[in-house]
Design a protein around this motif. Structure first.
Motif, PDB file in Angstrom:
ATOM      1  N   ARG A  37       0.544  -1.537   0.388  1.00 58.58           N
ATOM      2  CA  ARG A  37      -0.170   0.000   0.028  1.00 58.58           C
ATOM      3  C   ARG A  37       0.993   1.965  -0.112  1.00 58.58           C
ATOM      4  NH1 ARG A  37      -5.383   1.125   3.670  1.00 58.58           N
ATOM      5  NH2 ARG A  37      -5.513  -0.975   3.203  1.00 58.58           N
ATOM      6  N   LYS A  38       0.564   2.240  -0.254  1.00 56.53           N
ATOM      7  CA  LYS A  38       0.893   3.681  -0.498  1.00 56.53           C
ATOM      8  C   LYS A  38       1.165   4.396   0.938  1.00 56.53           C
ATOM      9  CE  LYS A  38       0.447   6.636  -3.845  1.00 56.53           C
ATOM     10  NZ  LYS A  38      -0.225   7.952  -4.174  1.00 56.53           N
ATOM     11  N   ALA A  39       2.501   5.193   1.192  1.00 56.54           N
ATOM     12  CA  ALA A  39       2.693   5.614   2.591  1.00 56.54           C
ATOM     13  C   ALA A  39       1.506   6.519   2.481  1.00 56.54           C
ATOM     14  CB  ALA A  39       3.493   5.565   1.998  1.00 56.54           C
ATOM     15  N   SER A  40       1.923   6.998   1.549  1.00 57.13           N
ATOM     16  CA  SER A  40       0.530   8.154   1.980  1.00 57.13           C
ATOM     17  C   SER A  40       0.076   9.084   0.270  1.00 57.13           C
ATOM     18  CB  SER A  40       1.042   9.326   2.530  1.00 57.13           C
ATOM     19  OG  SER A  40       2.641   9.850   1.529  1.00 57.13           O
ATOM     20  N   GLY A  41      -0.728   9.708   0.964  1.00 59.60           N
ATOM     21  CA  GLY A  41      -1.463  10.199  -0.299  1.00 59.60           C
ATOM     22  C   GLY A  41      -3.177   9.577  -0.860  1.00 59.60           C
ATOM     23  N   ARG A  42      -3.691   9.692  -1.699  1.00 57.49           N
ATOM     24  CA  ARG A  42      -4.783   9.549  -2.038  1.00 57.49           C
ATOM     25  C   ARG A  42      -4.442   7.687  -2.603  1.00 57.49           C
ATOM     26  NH1 ARG A  42      -9.158  12.447  -3.667  1.00 57.49           N
ATOM     27  NH2 ARG A  42     -10.190  11.269  -4.642  1.00 57.49           N
ATOM     28  N   PRO A  43      -5.457   6.765  -2.763  1.00 57.21           N
ATOM     29  CA  PRO A  43      -5.217   5.121  -2.907  1.00 57.21           C
ATOM     30  C   PRO A  43      -5.182   5.625  -4.514  1.00 57.21           C
ATOM     31  CG  PRO A  43      -7.156   5.733  -2.372  1.00 57.21           C
ATOM     32  CD  PRO A  43      -6.816   6.877  -1.938  1.00 57.21           C
ATOM     33  N   VAL A  44      -4.360   4.481  -4.750  1.00 58.66           N
ATOM     34  CA  VAL A  44      -4.247   4.176  -6.331  1.00 58.66           C
ATOM     35  C   VAL A  44      -5.398   3.499  -6.643  1.00 58.66           C
ATOM     36  CG1 VAL A  44      -2.936   3.399  -8.331  1.00 58.66           C
ATOM     37  CG2 VAL A  44      -1.716   4.816  -6.500  1.00 58.66           C
ATOM     38  N   SER A  45      -6.134   3.887  -7.975  1.00 63.64           N
ATOM     39  CA  SER A  45      -7.063   2.837  -8.062  1.00 63.64           C
ATOM     40  C   SER A  45      -6.610   1.332  -9.114  1.00 63.64           C
ATOM     41  CB  SER A  45      -8.035   3.962  -9.295  1.00 63.64           C
ATOM     42  OG  SER A  45      -9.420   2.369  -9.571  1.00 63.64           O
ATOM     43  N   THR A  46      -6.995   0.395  -8.854  1.00 66.72           N
ATOM     44  CA  THR A  46      -6.517  -1.055 -10.232  1.00 66.72           C
ATOM     45  C   THR A  46      -7.493  -0.909 -10.514  1.00 66.72           C
ATOM     46  OG1 THR A  46      -7.515  -2.618  -8.692  1.00 66.72           O
ATOM     47  CG2 THR A  46      -4.944  -1.347  -7.497  1.00 66.72           C
TER      48      THR A  46
END
Length: 83
Positions: A37-46
Motif C-alpha cells: 500500500r502507498k505510504a501517503s496520499g490518495r489510494p491508487v485505483s486498480t
C-alpha cells in the motif's frame, strides 16, 4: 501407477549425520513490493477503465454567482473586506 512405483524401486541413500546439516532459521518470506500500500496520499485505483467510462469535463462554476470559468476564490462579485 506403474511410473509412481518405479520411483520407489530404487533404494534411498542414508541420511548423513545431523551435525553436518546446515542450521535452520525457519522459512524466509519475501513480500511482493508491488502489492504494498502507498505510504501517503490518495489510494491508487486498480480498476481498468475503457471507452464507456470516459466523462465529459464540465466548465468550472463559481459557488457564489454560479458563473462559469471561475471559482469562488476568483469571483469578482465576492465582497472583499479591507482590514
Amino acid at each position: 501407477m506403474a511410473s509412481v512405483f518405479k520411483v520407489y524401486e530404487r533404494e534411498f541413500s542414508l541420511i548423513p549425520d545431523e551435525k553436518m546439516w546446515p542450521s535452520w532459521y525457519g522459512a524466509r518470506l519475501k513480500p511482493n513490493s508491488a502489492m504494498r500500500r502507498k505510504a501517503s496520499g490518495r489510494p491508487v485505483s486498480t480498476r481498468i477503465w475503457n471507452e464507456m467510462d470516459a466523462i465529459e469535463r464540465a466548465e468550472k462554476r463559481c459557488g457564489l454567482c454560479c458563473g462559469e470559468g471561475h471559482t469562488r476564490r476568483g469571483c469578482s462579485n465576492a465582497s472583499h473586506s479591507d482590514p
